[in-house]
Enzyme design. Structure first.
Site, mmCIF file in Angstrom:
data_model
loop_
_atom_site.group_PDB
_atom_site.id
_atom_site.type_symbol
_atom_site.label_atom_id
_atom_site.label_comp_id
_atom_site.label_asym_id
_atom_site.label_seq_id
_atom_site.Cartn_x
_atom_site.Cartn_y
_atom_site.Cartn_z
ATOM 1 N N VAL A 1 0.833 -1.209 0.000
ATOM 2 C CA VAL A 1 0.000 0.000 0.000
ATOM 3 C C VAL A 1 0.872 1.265 0.000
ATOM 4 O O VAL A 1 0.462 2.328 -0.471
ATOM 5 C CB VAL A 1 -1.012 -0.036 1.181
ATOM 6 N N VAL B 1 1.923 3.369 2.200
ATOM 7 C CA VAL B 1 1.761 4.448 3.185
ATOM 8 C C VAL B 1 1.872 3.814 4.571
ATOM 9 O O VAL B 1 2.126 2.627 4.698
ATOM 10 C CB VAL B 1 0.411 5.191 3.026
ATOM 11 N N LYS C 1 8.920 11.352 16.958
ATOM 12 C CA LYS C 1 7.569 11.932 17.035
ATOM 13 C C LYS C 1 7.114 12.033 18.479
ATOM 14 O O LYS C 1 7.142 11.041 19.202
ATOM 15 C CB LYS C 1 6.609 11.030 16.237
ATOM 16 N N LEU D 1 -4.076 -4.567 7.199
ATOM 17 C CA LEU D 1 -5.248 -4.046 6.494
ATOM 18 C C LEU D 1 -6.261 -5.145 6.181
ATOM 19 O O LEU D 1 -7.445 -4.884 6.032
ATOM 20 C CB LEU D 1 -4.810 -3.344 5.206
ATOM 21 N N THR E 1 -2.690 4.459 14.167
ATOM 22 C CA THR E 1 -2.850 3.273 15.015
ATOM 23 C C THR E 1 -2.658 1.938 14.293
ATOM 24 O O THR E 1 -2.598 0.896 14.944
ATOM 25 C CB THR E 1 -4.253 3.284 15.652
ATOM 26 N N ILE F 1 -0.179 0.448 12.492
ATOM 27 C CA ILE F 1 1.046 -0.336 12.708
ATOM 28 C C ILE F 1 1.028 -0.871 14.148
ATOM 29 O O ILE F 1 1.394 -2.020 14.397
ATOM 30 C CB ILE F 1 2.310 0.509 12.415
#
Ligand code: FAD
Length: 495
Positions: free
Chosen positions: A46, A48, A79, A328, A339, A341
């Site tokens: 995917v 992303v 982060k 997914l 959320t 991962i």
């Protein structure tokens, strides 16, 4: 219980989910299992999924992944939270920062005291009492063993897949390149017996992990497990993703900027930025989305914008017969709180804990599915909260404001509105701090709160809060700039 011992594990799909599962199983249970992974370069991933939450650090620790190798190989940055811009109202800005705000006691959480102090004009902003938030705002960061900061990463999704593959293969995971053309089921039990590739190779196994992405090749196309649709609560269904050149130092946080029919993400890595627009196709056409994103990104595009469609919801069972969907393939709630991962990591952790060594049993399946569902539903509620509590004028936002919300969320909002209480339930990811930051940030003002703050004299209350804020300011002043730390960490000169 089918009674058949489980030794051969076949992972279908080699995106972030497939390689995370492979790495974790091989590292922790490798000597007990034979692990194969089938993926197709022709199909790809995917592409992303670049913003994480702090649980990723603990997961890496479980696997013995060296932080520096990981950060440098995946172009990662650090982060400290997410800045939400324009959400409740255009012009608003608030933070969902990792870490703790203020000091709670057994009697009452910190925000009750803050609400009391606020009423008396004795407190600053709620975020003044959170170290991670103040460091993020100042663009500062320091990681490593002695760090007081609770942090996560922004990472390059493709590089992360390669990194995990390089970790897993030497531990014995057999990678098989090829397209799965057919899934063979046992005629008596309906269990999966083997994956048949286009090359006619047959990959047989005892347990199959479906990591084939949205289509759910095994869990849905072969086993027809069913999907519970949540689009009435999470109406966005599309995303346009594009990478751009960095135009300045990497911010140590993700930006989530509300737009007329969705929101835009900005995820800074070491040298580039991941951007995307999540939107609802009933309110914005693909062409308009392209134009909107092109107008709003900073820096030259490094890739062509890529359109991704999705449907919020969950597979009726993550584990069905001898197939477990992870990633997914198991369902999707949109990426607003980064959320997915985490859900992959927690799913494989749960699988390792409940692994069906002696055979697959209904009791194991029920336990796994029940915990997975509770966990996902609470994340769903947390994300719906951001959309529902808004005062914006656009049609999309009006729909979100007036839609019915899950009862579980309605109860939480009532509890906070009436009495200022928030909580973290069992099997729930987000802490009380997170709920409070977002509820306040979305302009939900409690009508009442615990009276603990009134047990202190005003000057005591004021001094206690000032002391917390001063300690935080002093700690932030000692931190290096995030970009400086990052450059040093990966051994390249800053500039
Ligand atoms: P995929 O990456 O789709 O991998 C599927 C794999 O299956 C591929 O290897 C493919 O080749 C293989 N495959 C499929 N069919 C076959 C076949 N027939 N034969 C052989 N192989 C096959 N998550 C976060 O945590 N943070 C974020 O910021 C975030 N942002 C996101 C933004 C968007 C717009 C979207 C849609 C998702 C985001 N996610 C995010 C979720 C994240 O991208 C995924 O959870 C993560 O990438 C895992 O994907 P996957 O491995 O399940 O699927």
């Amino acid at each position: 219980m089918d009674g058949q011992a489980v030794k051969r594990v076949v992972i279908a799909g080699g995106g972030t989910a497939g390689w995370t599962v492979a790495a974790a199983l091989a590292k922790n249970l490798g000597s007990l299992l034979e692990i194969s992974l089938v993926e197709s370069d022709a199909i790809g991933t995917v592409g992303v999924g670049e913003s994480t939450i702090p649980t990723a650090r603990r997961f890496h620790e479980l696997l013995g992944i060296d932080e520096r190798s990981f950060v440098c190989a995946t172009q990662a940055s650090f982060k400290l939270g997410i800045a939400f811009e324009d959400w409740a109202k255009i012009g608003d800005r608030y933070f969902h920062a990792f870490g703790v705000t203020g000091q709670s006691t057994w009697l009452a959480d910190f925000h009750h005291v803050w609400l009391q102090a606020r009423e008396q004009g004795l407190a600053g902003e709620f975020g003044d009492y959170c170290l991670e938030l103040q460091a993020a705002e100042a663009g500062k960061f320091e990681g490593g063993k002695g760090s007081r900061l609770n942090y996560a990463y922004h990472l390059d999704a493709s590089a992360y897949g390669r990194f995990l593959r390089a970790f897993a293969e030497p531990l014995g995971v057999r990678r098989i390149e090829g397209k799965i053309a057919q899934v063979d089921l046992a005629s008596d039990t309906g269990f999966i017996e083997a994956l048949v590739l286009e090359s006619a190779e047959r990959v047989a196994g005892d347990l199959f992990i479906d990591c084939t992405g949205f289509r759910g090749l095994l869990i849905e196309e072969a086993l027809a497990t069913g999907y519970e649709d949540w689009t009435h609560w999470l109406p966005t269904d599309s995303a346009l993703a594009v990478q751009t050149e960095a135009t300045g130092p990497a911010r140590p946080y993700t930006r989530a900027i509300a737009r007329p029919a969705g929101w835009q993400w900005q995820i800074p890595l070491q040298k580039r930025v991941g951007n995307g627009l999540v939107f609802c196709s009933r309110y914005l056409s693909d062409d308009e989305a392209h134009a909107q994103l092109a107008r709003q990104i900073e820096g030259a595009m490094l890739t062509d914008p890529r359109l991704i469609r999705f449907r919020a919801g969950t597979r009726r069972k993550a584990w069905n017969r001898n197939c477990i969907a992870i990633g997914l393939a198991s369902g999707f709630v949109e990426p607003l709180e980064s959320t997915s991962i985490h859900l992959i990591m927690i799913a494989v952790t749960r699988l390792m804990q409940l692994f069906p060594f002696g055979g697959i049993s209904e009791a194991l399946i029920s336990r796994y599915n029940e915990v997975s569902r509770r966990e996902l539903e609470s994340i769903r509620d947390f994300i719906v909260l951001h959309y529902h509590l808004n005062e914006r004028d656009e049609e999309f936002w009006r729909e979100c404001r007036t839609m019915d919300i899950p009862d579980t969320l309605a109860e939480r909002l009532a509890l906070f509105r009436d009495a200022g209480h928030a909580y973290q339930a069992a099997d729930e990811l987000f802490r009380t701090d997170s709920w409070v930051q977002v509820m306040l940030g979305q302009r939900l003002s409690p009508r009442g709160h615990h009276a603990m703050g009134r047990l202190m004299r005003p000057e005591q209350l004021s001094a206690a809060l000032a002391n917390i804020a001063a300690n935080i300011d002093a700690a932030v002043a000692r931190l290096p700039q995030h970009q400086t730390f990052l450059d040093r960490f990966c051994g390249h000169p800053s500039g």
